[in-house]
Design an enzyme around this catalytic site. Structure first.
Site, PDB file in Angstrom:
ATOM      1  N   LYS A 102      66.202  28.251 -62.476  1.00  0.00           N
ATOM      2  CA  LYS A 102      65.500  29.250 -63.030  1.00  0.00           C
ATOM      3  C   LYS A 102      66.330  30.154 -63.852  1.00  0.00           C
ATOM      4  O   LYS A 102      67.451  29.907 -63.915  1.00  0.00           O
ATOM      5  CB  LYS A 102      65.228  30.290 -61.721  1.00  0.00           C
ATOM      6  CG  LYS A 102      64.317  29.797 -60.715  1.00  0.00           C
ATOM      7  CD  LYS A 102      62.793  29.998 -60.931  1.00  0.00           C
ATOM      8  CE  LYS A 102      61.785  29.740 -59.934  1.00  0.00           C
ATOM      9  NZ  LYS A 102      62.109  30.491 -58.582  1.00  0.00           N
ATOM     10  N   HIS A 125      68.439  35.731 -65.854  1.00  0.00           N
ATOM     11  CA  HIS A 125      67.920  36.895 -66.546  1.00  0.00           C
ATOM     12  C   HIS A 125      68.406  38.358 -66.359  1.00  0.00           C
ATOM     13  O   HIS A 125      69.320  38.544 -65.438  1.00  0.00           O
ATOM     14  CB  HIS A 125      66.520  36.780 -66.617  1.00  0.00           C
ATOM     15  CG  HIS A 125      66.000  36.959 -65.141  1.00  0.00           C
ATOM     16  ND1 HIS A 125      65.892  38.333 -64.491  1.00  0.00           N
ATOM     17  CD2 HIS A 125      65.183  36.359 -64.345  1.00  0.00           C
ATOM     18  CE1 HIS A 125      65.358  38.267 -63.342  1.00  0.00           C
ATOM     19  NE2 HIS A 125      64.910  36.974 -63.139  1.00  0.00           N
ATOM     20  N   HIS A 162      69.082  39.709 -63.201  1.00  0.00           N
ATOM     21  CA  HIS A 162      70.297  39.634 -62.193  1.00  0.00           C
ATOM     22  C   HIS A 162      71.524  40.156 -62.739  1.00  0.00           C
ATOM     23  O   HIS A 162      72.620  40.136 -62.066  1.00  0.00           O
ATOM     24  CB  HIS A 162      70.685  37.897 -62.450  1.00  0.00           C
ATOM     25  CG  HIS A 162      69.601  37.118 -62.135  1.00  0.00           C
ATOM     26  ND1 HIS A 162      68.806  36.409 -62.757  1.00  0.00           N
ATOM     27  CD2 HIS A 162      69.149  36.908 -60.710  1.00  0.00           C
ATOM     28  CE1 HIS A 162      67.891  35.661 -61.834  1.00  0.00           C
ATOM     29  NE2 HIS A 162      68.030  36.034 -60.990  1.00  0.00           N
TER      30      HIS A 162
HETATM   31  N1  ARG Z   1      68.226  34.202 -54.614  1.00  0.00           N
HETATM   32  C1  ARG Z   1      67.783  35.487 -54.163  1.00  0.00           C
HETATM   33  C2  ARG Z   1      66.702  35.967 -55.044  1.00  0.00           C
HETATM   34  O1  ARG Z   1      66.979  35.719 -56.300  1.00  0.00           O
HETATM   35  C3  ARG Z   1      68.897  36.477 -53.761  1.00  0.00           C
HETATM   36  C4  ARG Z   1      69.603  36.139 -52.514  1.00  0.00           C
HETATM   37  C5  ARG Z   1      70.061  37.390 -51.874  1.00  0.00           C
HETATM   38  N2  ARG Z   1      71.067  36.999 -50.839  1.00  0.00           N
HETATM   39  C6  ARG Z   1      71.002  36.627 -49.579  1.00  0.00           C
HETATM   40  N3  ARG Z   1      71.828  36.223 -48.633  1.00  0.00           N
HETATM   41  N4  ARG Z   1      69.707  36.448 -48.977  1.00  0.00           N
HETATM   42  O2  ARG Z   1      65.933  36.815 -54.872  1.00  0.00           O
END
Ligand code: ARG
Length: 569
Positions: free
Chosen positions: A125, A128, A131
């Site tokens: 993905k 961007h 983030h």
């Molecule tokens: N990858 C997830 C997102 O982009 C965020 C992860 C956050 N961390 C966690 N331990 N849930 O939404």
């Protein structure tokens, strides 16, 4: 040595109260005509059963003033203290010169572990602009906690599991044109993903194919796992470049897939503790008693979820790192998710559930509207950083800056501008990403602070090595640094270590950002008001010592934000 501490000890001696607690109450008034330190007496009103003003008057009589304080005055419910300014400024300078790059650090966290999870990107993905908050805030908190003496574990909880990888594989096989994954880019993979969604609108069966491919990954099918692994490798290689630009490093990239084989034990434990209910074939934890929707642990088709993996991850981190805090820098849209996570851990009987700390932040939107990966409307972080570097390079060339390395300076300043902008506002605030604001090199921006730093460096170069070395030894006559602007600057430098502690306690890097803006502005007032390189050598050396101290504090502050301090700009 430390005035606040001395005042706390004096009040403690007069009242019998705990000095550490008193210390936490002592304020530094914004306007120093009110005093250099203030003790809010309402803090004692309950214990002493008296009105704050009466307490202030009584304290004033009883108190043996520490040597560094010249007088105390009652003002309403406050007892205000005025210090020996020359002595205070000299003491601060001496401390900074002694501690150097460790100034502002402490040993509060010695021997304790803190997990800081941030960035947590999704494989295949776009990395961007959305983030950026997690990445910049998390990186800064990691640095702040390190500075406070904690042993930190920086974790990138990769989003590398779920049906979307089935979709990716279907799209890649159908429309990828046979190009090996390692020769493509994440952008191309994203295009395929967007195409998948377009085609799936017309052809439902594509979704079934995608589910089947994900199932194959789960079951360890060689081809499926290989494709998934190669997408992961490609993504990590690309984001690695961006992390390098940002000076971000992780100790662990254990993401969602890592917990695949660790969930069953958690599900069993939930079951054994009587926390699982069956609801239409799914296994859930009922949280209605806590005013939360149920948390689904296993779907009716047997699939686990994001939340299941997070439970396993929290427990794994506790067992592996024995943290005193486990921080998650994740957008506020996931507030409920983290409340559920914490509650379930608590219901499982883990006393450390209280140490799970979600640090939420606001949304970044684009001037042209919200982002959508599926619709291909995203701004890649890499593009943002490169554009910032390009524009900075142009400005440097235009200004004819005498730097030995234009490229390096453009990088430090361009990236610094983006990071500083991100860390300027209270993190919970939503904001619209605007190029104009990020690259505004005047105003309260990263380039302004860096420019101030470079100005301090240039003053020292002009003074020459010999005098700079003399100043750095700290043997200075404090009578030359008592002007209001010199005192104000010294005071802000003095306050820096407290600011770091506060930023850590509140998980709020913008407290550091704002303080170094204040420091830079104060330094520029000092520079403007006073002639530094005067003929009288003693005076010159004393002022240079203050310049060194300010320069050190600014550099240490920038480092906590993840920024560089260029010597020339
Ligand atoms: N990858 C997830 C997102 O982009 C965020 C992860 C956050 N961390 C966690 N331990 N849930 O939404």
């Amino acid at each position: 040595m430390d005035t606040r501490n001395d005042i706390a000890l004096a009040i403690s001696a007069a009242t019998g109260m705990d000095a550490a607690e008193l210390l936490s109450y002592i304020e530094i008034p914004p306007d120093s005509s009110m005093g250099d330190y203030a003790f809010p007496c309402f803090r004692l009103a309950k214990a002493m059963r008296k009105a704050p003003a009466a307490i202030a008057a009584e304290l004033k009589d009883k108190l043996a003033l520490p040597a560094c304080i010249t007088r105390a005055e009652v003002a309403g419910g406050y007892l205000n203290f005025f210090e020996d300014r020359a002595g205070a400024a000299a003491a601060t300078i001496m401390r900074v010169l002694n501690e150097g790059e460790n100034y502002g650090h402490s040993s509060e966290g010695q021997g304790k572990n803190v997990c800081v999870e941030f960035s947590s990107i999704n494989i295949a993905k776009p990395f961007h602009i959305g983030h950026l908050p997690s990445t910049a805030i998390g990186n800064s908190l990691n640095r702040i906690y390190k500075a406070l003496g904690y042993n930190t574990i920086a974790i990138n909880h990769l989003g590398d599991w779920g049906t979307q990888f089935g979709k990716m594989i279907v799209a890649y096989k159908k429309w990828g044109g046979g190009k090996p994954i390692e020769e493509s880019t994440v952008r191309e993979l994203v295009k395929l993903y967007v195409r998948f969604h377009e085609e799936a609108e017309k052809d439902e069966s594509l979704n079934d194919e995608a589910r089947a491919w994900f199932r194959k990954i789960e079951q360890g099918d060689a081809e499926a796992v290989d494709l998934w692994q190669r997408m992961k490798t490609l993504t990590l290689k690309e984001v690695g470049e961006v992390y390098k630009l940002l000076g971000v490093e992780f100790d662990s990239y254990n993401g969602e897939s890592f917990y695949e084989d660790k969930m069953q034990a958690v599900i069993d434990e939930l079951d054994a503790k009587g926390l699982l209910k069956t609801d239409k074939g799914a296994k859930i934890v009922d949280l209605s008693e806590y005013n939360m929707p149920p948390c689904i642990i296993v779907k009716s088709d047997g699939a686990t979820l994001y939340a299941t993996r997070d439970l396993a991850a929290a427990i794994y981190r506790k067992n592996t790192y024995d943290f005193v805090k486990s921080i998650y820098v994740v957008a506020y849209q996931q507030n409920l998710h983290f409340q559920q996570l914490k509650k379930i851990l608590e219901l499982m009987g883990f006393e450390w559930a209280k140490d799970i700390i979600h640090v939420p932040f606001g949304l970044v939107s684009l001037e042209e509207g919200t982002m959508s990966t599926r619709e291909g409307r995203v701004v890649f972080l890499e593009d943002v950083l490169n554009r910032a570097i390009d524009e900075t390079r142009d400005i440097i060339k235009e200004k004819g800056v005498a730097t030995d390395n234009i490229e390096e300076t453009a990088k430090q300043v361009g990236i610094g501008a983006v990071v500083f902008n991100e860390l300027s506002n209270n993190r919970i605030k939503d904001y619209v990403f605007s190029w104009k604001k990020v690259l505004d090199f005047n105003g309260e921006t990263g380039p302004y602070v860096q420019y101030t730093y470079a100005r301090a460096a240039s003053i020292l170069r002009n003074a020459g090595e010999e005098l700079t070395a003399k100043a750095a030894s700290g043997k200075v006559d404090p009578k030359y640094i008592t002007s209001p602007s010199a005192y104000e600057l010294a005071k802000l430098i003095y306050k820096f270590p407290q600011v770091v502690v506060e930023a850590g306690e509140k998980y709020e890097p913008s407290i550091v950002t704002r303080h170094i803006v204040d420091l830079a502005q104060s330094f520029n007032r000092f520079y403007h008001d006073e002639h530094i390189l005067v003929d009288n050598e003693e005076e010159k050396v004393a002022k240079l010592a203050l310049v060194i101290a300010a320069k050190t504090a600014i550099k240490n502050g920038l480092a906590l934000l993840g920024m560089q301090a260029p010597e020339r700009m």
